[in-house]
Design an enzyme around this catalytic site. Structure first.
Site, PDB file in Angstrom:
ATOM      1  N   ASN A   1      73.386 -51.808   3.127  1.00 47.49           N
ATOM      2  CA  ASN A   1      72.349 -52.294   4.045  1.00 47.49           C
ATOM      3  C   ASN A   1      71.053 -51.498   3.919  1.00 47.49           C
ATOM      4  O   ASN A   1      69.978 -52.013   4.211  1.00 47.49           O
ATOM      5  CB  ASN A   1      72.855 -52.322   5.494  1.00 47.49           C
ATOM      6  CG  ASN A   1      73.459 -51.022   5.938  1.00 47.49           C
ATOM      7  OD1 ASN A   1      73.645 -50.110   5.142  1.00 47.49           O
ATOM      8  ND2 ASN A   1      73.789 -50.922   7.204  1.00 47.49           N
ATOM      9  N   CYS A   2      71.123 -50.251   3.457  1.00 40.71           N
ATOM     10  CA  CYS A   2      69.900 -49.471   3.251  1.00 40.71           C
ATOM     11  C   CYS A   2      69.080 -50.003   2.077  1.00 40.71           C
ATOM     12  O   CYS A   2      67.896 -49.671   1.943  1.00 40.71           O
ATOM     13  CB  CYS A   2      70.242 -48.002   3.014  1.00 40.71           C
ATOM     14  SG  CYS A   2      71.061 -47.221   4.424  1.00 40.71           S
TER      15      CYS A   2
ATOM     16  N   THR B   1      88.502 -42.397  21.758  1.00 38.04           N
ATOM     17  CA  THR B   1      87.878 -42.943  22.957  1.00 38.04           C
ATOM     18  C   THR B   1      88.666 -42.504  24.200  1.00 38.04           C
ATOM     19  O   THR B   1      89.602 -41.698  24.111  1.00 38.04           O
ATOM     20  CB  THR B   1      87.836 -44.478  22.895  1.00 38.04           C
ATOM     21  OG1 THR B   1      89.174 -44.983  23.019  1.00 38.04           O
ATOM     22  CG2 THR B   1      87.212 -44.963  21.600  1.00 38.04           C
TER      23      THR B   1
ATOM     24  N   ASN C   1      94.907 -44.432  22.060  1.00 38.17           N
ATOM     25  CA  ASN C   1      95.293 -45.218  20.885  1.00 38.17           C
ATOM     26  C   ASN C   1      94.100 -45.904  20.209  1.00 38.17           C
ATOM     27  O   ASN C   1      94.285 -46.685  19.279  1.00 38.17           O
ATOM     28  CB  ASN C   1      96.325 -46.284  21.279  1.00 38.17           C
ATOM     29  CG  ASN C   1      97.590 -45.671  21.827  1.00 38.17           C
ATOM     30  OD1 ASN C   1      98.224 -44.842  21.175  1.00 38.17           O
ATOM     31  ND2 ASN C   1      97.955 -46.038  23.055  1.00 38.17           N
ATOM     32  N   ILE C   2      92.916 -45.610  20.705  1.00 39.22           N
ATOM     33  CA  ILE C   2      91.724 -46.270  20.161  1.00 39.22           C
ATOM     34  C   ILE C   2      90.710 -45.217  19.718  1.00 39.22           C
ATOM     35  O   ILE C   2      90.314 -44.344  20.500  1.00 39.22           O
ATOM     36  CB  ILE C   2      91.078 -47.220  21.190  1.00 39.22           C
ATOM     37  CG1 ILE C   2      92.084 -48.277  21.656  1.00 39.22           C
ATOM     38  CG2 ILE C   2      89.850 -47.898  20.596  1.00 39.22           C
ATOM     39  CD1 ILE C   2      91.550 -49.209  22.734  1.00 39.22           C
TER      40      ILE C   2
END
Length: 837
Positions: free
Chosen positions: A43-44, A275, A279-280
């Site tokens: 994307n750069c 988080t 589990n995330i």
């Protein structure tokens, strides 16, 4: 034990996590969902495909879903949008974008890498046709298709950040006239204001229209055109608009799942990238990170940190306790001819945090060459370092230059990451050979200068301690040589070349605040040391010299130069047309190679060469100094030589000039397309204001303002009784000898006290004249003086007359220059009207 790991989002963070997970374990089931059709792309590099620098679209695709699946045994599901997370039951719901079908998928561990999206504020008309964002491959396809089919002539880029400026450059490369509109007062927010001016100067030199401090209030698309209304009320019309206002984290999915978020919509993670749900994990543009320097919380959208976070996240999923230690914000961008880079914290951020320069931090700004000056194609870099008052901590650095910027910013960034100090910068042993660096690398030089500042061996002034548009309450000591003054004279300065300084110290007051100037700062440092060793207490060095000074005040100097140009309507331009068979390109008989020479080297070499050749001889000069092309145009104008052409050949500025003035019609001026502006004829106006009578002074300012309004350079030289025009109306507390004080009491103090030369009638005639002027809406003399200053009229007070009349600098109004008859005569030589009033 094998795991089922689900990753939401590809590109930098998600794809790097998936690859690392597979390298660590062959047994786990890895599923990656991507709502778009591309899982990993550069994307750069998207802006460069628009400008056709990257010609092949496929070059942007890092890997395809099929290749990822085959190489890493990852179940890649493109065109699949995750629409909800059930963290209690460890399930996600997915919608197939093309069919609308939904289904569920379970997970043991979930990774959120949903990235960010271009910011689109609720501005009226922002979704109108002809308005684009650039963030994905489909965005690029859409813009390329529009340019190909519609053949737009111009574009407006909203936003002056990294992407906005890269897009502007590449639209320009695609042949469009480009305007950049930025709501802030500078482009490139990660760098400080003065460093941004260097970038802006180069953009303007490349014919980009730049509008700063003026945000968008409304868009309207009609008849294939987009009208942009700015906050000031100004309107712009464009064939296409690119929005580059900023980005926002794609955090809504996490928010709906009940994960902890910050106020700006980013996911809060711990140092292990986990988080609020064990589990995330989350990573990339969608998370809040620790800012490395000051340990605050920040959102920094950069590809490098996202890739590193992917590796750490994968390691921790498989049992490691690896910490992500913060984002430093190291970044770099190419903007036309220059590279701009930064790392760490800038000065304006420290000020916002309540820190004070001199107490909490110090700064150093220096000018250096990219490699050894004697080796071809060396170019200038301006480097800024921000560091603690004891030098033990480096807060950040910024660099702008044509070459060698990236490796210097990386060296400083590495030093910061390893806890290094300014003393480590000066001790770094870096690779040296003439094509690559100098024996004392620019990074070493930053360390040396920073140490000198800490040890009070030198003090640098701030870049805005001197302003060419404001009278400065300091002694400006210009220690450059005479030939250099032909390029740039600093208003109200004292010129004592460095080689003469020790013999002329008695011309300076030891109690004055002195700012020393040279071309790049090296001679200024030597001069400052000489002064300090001889008892001068308040001496500072202007950082990076006149090269830096001209660029940070590029608006002023561009306006000054433009006032010297004869408008086409007033005088027919006679041009050198290099493409016209009747006027072939002049062939140089003498070649001068100034590549690698530091300013003022190129001008000095031209000066020496021109003295040795015959009138009419043509010289071709090659220089890497970015300011040389503009400097030599001024030098030729002031020395009576003819500039024939300027062109850019790679990193070289190649200038062709002829000794003397060639009066042949095809060679008296150069086409604007070759040098940016035509070489002007002598169209200035000079006025000697000898009289102190109101009516005569009034006539002087009417003429001066009229000439200035026509774009002519105007100089007013006030001598003897005319000096009373410039006196302040308020009495100044200045100690004078008795006779000088008596003179002051007898003379009128300022324009409001001037009398008519005839019909004064004890003051009645003068009062009647003022009333008539007011009744007929004619500007008062006070207003005319102010307008003259606003219009750029140069007002010079004759220093010899001041001595005779007993008038001091403190008694005169701000904005007046102090000089002798030589300065006036220099301007008179460039004028076609000279009046004595």
């Amino acid at each position: 034990m094998s795991k089922k790991i689900v990753i939401i989002g590809g590109v930098a963070g998600g794809a790097s996590t998936a690859a690392r997970l597979r390298r660590l374990d062959e047994t786990s089931e890895i599923i990656m969902f991507e709502r778009g059709s591309y899982i990993s792309y550069a994307n750069c590099g998207l802006p460069y495909h628009i400008g056709n620098v990257i010609k092949e679209r496929d070059s942007l695709l890092v890997t395809t879903p099929e290749a990822m699946s085959k190489k890493y045994n990852v179940d890649v599901r493109i065109d699949s949008e995750v629409i909800s997370i059930d963290k209690e039951n460890k399930k996600i719901q997915i919608k197939k974008v093309k069919t609308g079908e939904t289904y569920e998928e379970s997970y043991d561990t979930l990774v959120i890498s949903t990235g960010s999206s271009p910011l689109k504020p609720p501005i009226e008309g922002i979704n109108s046709p002809g308005i684009f964002t650039l963030w994905t491959v489909p965005d690029t396809d859409e813009i390329k298709k529009f340019i190909s089919e519609r053949q737009p002539k111009n574009a407006v880029v909203i936003g002056g950040g990294f992407i906005g400026l890269e897009v502007a450059e590449n639209l320009h490369a695609a042949g469009l006239e480009v305007t950049v509109a930025e709501a802030m007062d500078q482009v490139m927010a990660p760098v400080d204001y003065e460093m941004a001016q260097l970038v802006q100067n180069n953009m303007v030199a490349n014919k980009v229209n730049l509008i700063l401090g003026d945000g968008v209030s409304k868009f309207k698309s009609e008849n294939g055109k987009v009208t942009i209304t700015l906050a000031s009320g100004r309107t712009l019309e464009a064939d296409m608009v690119i929005l580059s206002i900023g980005v926002r984290p794609n955090g809504q999915l996490a928010k709906d799942a009940g994960l902890e978020m910050n106020q700006r919509g980013a996911i809060v993670v711990d140092k292990y990238l986990k988080t609020s749900d064990p589990n995330i994990y989350a990573l990339g543009d969608v998370i809040e990170v620790e800012e490395y320097i000051n340990k605050g919380r920040a959102m920094i959208a950069l590809a490098g940190p996202a890739n590193k976070q992917g590796r750490i996240c994968a390691n921790n999923i498989y049992g490691a306790n690896e910490e992500y230690k913060g984002t430093q914000g190291t970044s770099v961008a190419k903007v036309f001819d220059v590279t701009v880079a930064s790392t760490g914290t800038n000065e304006k951020t420290l000020i916002k945090m309540g820190m004070t320069e001199g107490k909490d931090y110090l700064t150093a700004i220096i000018s250096q060459k990219s490699h050894a000056g004697y080796y071809p194609e060396a170019s200038e870099m301006i480097l800024k370092l921000v560091f603690s008052a004891d030098g033990k901590k480096i807060f950040g650095a910024q660099i702008v230059g044509e070459d060698g910027v990236d490796k210097r910013i990386d060296t400083i960034a590495t030093t910061i990451r390893l806890g290094g100090s300014i003393y480590d910068l000066k001790e770094l042993e870096l690779a040296y050979a003439p094509p690559y660096s100098s024996a004392k690398d620019p990074v070493n030089m930053l360390g040396f200068v920073a140490e000198n500042i800490i040890q009070n061996k030198v003090k640098l002034s701030k870049w805005n301690d001197i302003n060419p548009e404001v009278k400065n309450d300091v002694t400006i000591l210009d220690i450059r040589e005479e030939a250099e003054l032909m390029v740039l004279e600093i208003p109200n300065s004292v010129n004592i070349p460095l080689g003469q300084l020790r013999k002329r110290l008695n011309e300076l007051n030891k109690d004055d605040k002195i700012i020393v100037f040279c071309a790049v700062g090296v001679r200024s440092y030597n001069a400052a040391r000489t002064l300090m060793e001889n008892g001068f207490k308040n001496v500072t060095v202007y950082p990076a010299g006149t090269n830096f000074y001209k660029q940070v005040y590029y608006n002023f100097f561009n306006k000054t130069e433009n006032r010297m140009i004869t408008p086409p309507a007033a005088q027919e331009e006679v041009k050198v047309n290099f493409n016209n068979a009747a006027a072939p390109k002049a062939k140089a008989s003498i070649q001068v190679d100034c590549s690698g020479l530091q300013c003022p080297g190129p001008i000095m070499k031209v000066y020496e060469t021109i003295k040795k050749v015959e009138d009419g001889d043509i010289i071709e000069v090659s220089a890497t100094d970015s300011g040389f092309a503009r400097d030599v145009e001024t030098w030729c104008r002031r020395t009576g030589n003819t500039l024939l052409g300027v062109e850019k050949k790679g990193k070289l500025n190649v200038v062709t000039l002829q000794k003397g003035i060639n009066n042949a019609p095809a060679a008296t001026e150069v086409a604007a397309s070759n040098i940016g502006v035509p070489v002007p004829a002598n169209d200035g106006k000079t006025l000697v204001v000898f009289s102190g009578d109101m009516d005569k002074v009034l006539a002087s300012f009417v003429i001066a303002n009229g000439a200035a309004a026509m774009g002519r350079p105007v100089t007013m030289f006030f001598t003897f009784w005319g000096l009373n025009v410039l006196r302040k109306t308020e009495k100044q507390n200045v100690k004078k000898p008795l006779i000088d004080a008596m003179f002051g009491m007898m003379m009128p103090q300022g324009v409001s006290k001037l009398k008519l030369s005839k019909m004064h009638m004890g003051g009645m005639g003068t009062a009647m004249m003022r009333k008539v002027m007011k009744d007929k809406n004619i500007d008062s003399l006070e207003d005319l003086v102010k307008k003259a200053m606003d219009n750029g009229v140069k007002m010079i007070a004759c220093t010899m007359s001041m001595d005779v009349m007993g008038i001091t600098k403190e008694e005169l109004i701000d904005g007046v220059e102090f000089a002798g008859v030589g300065t006036y005569l220099g301007d008179a030589e460039e004028s076609n009207v000279n009046l004595f009033i």
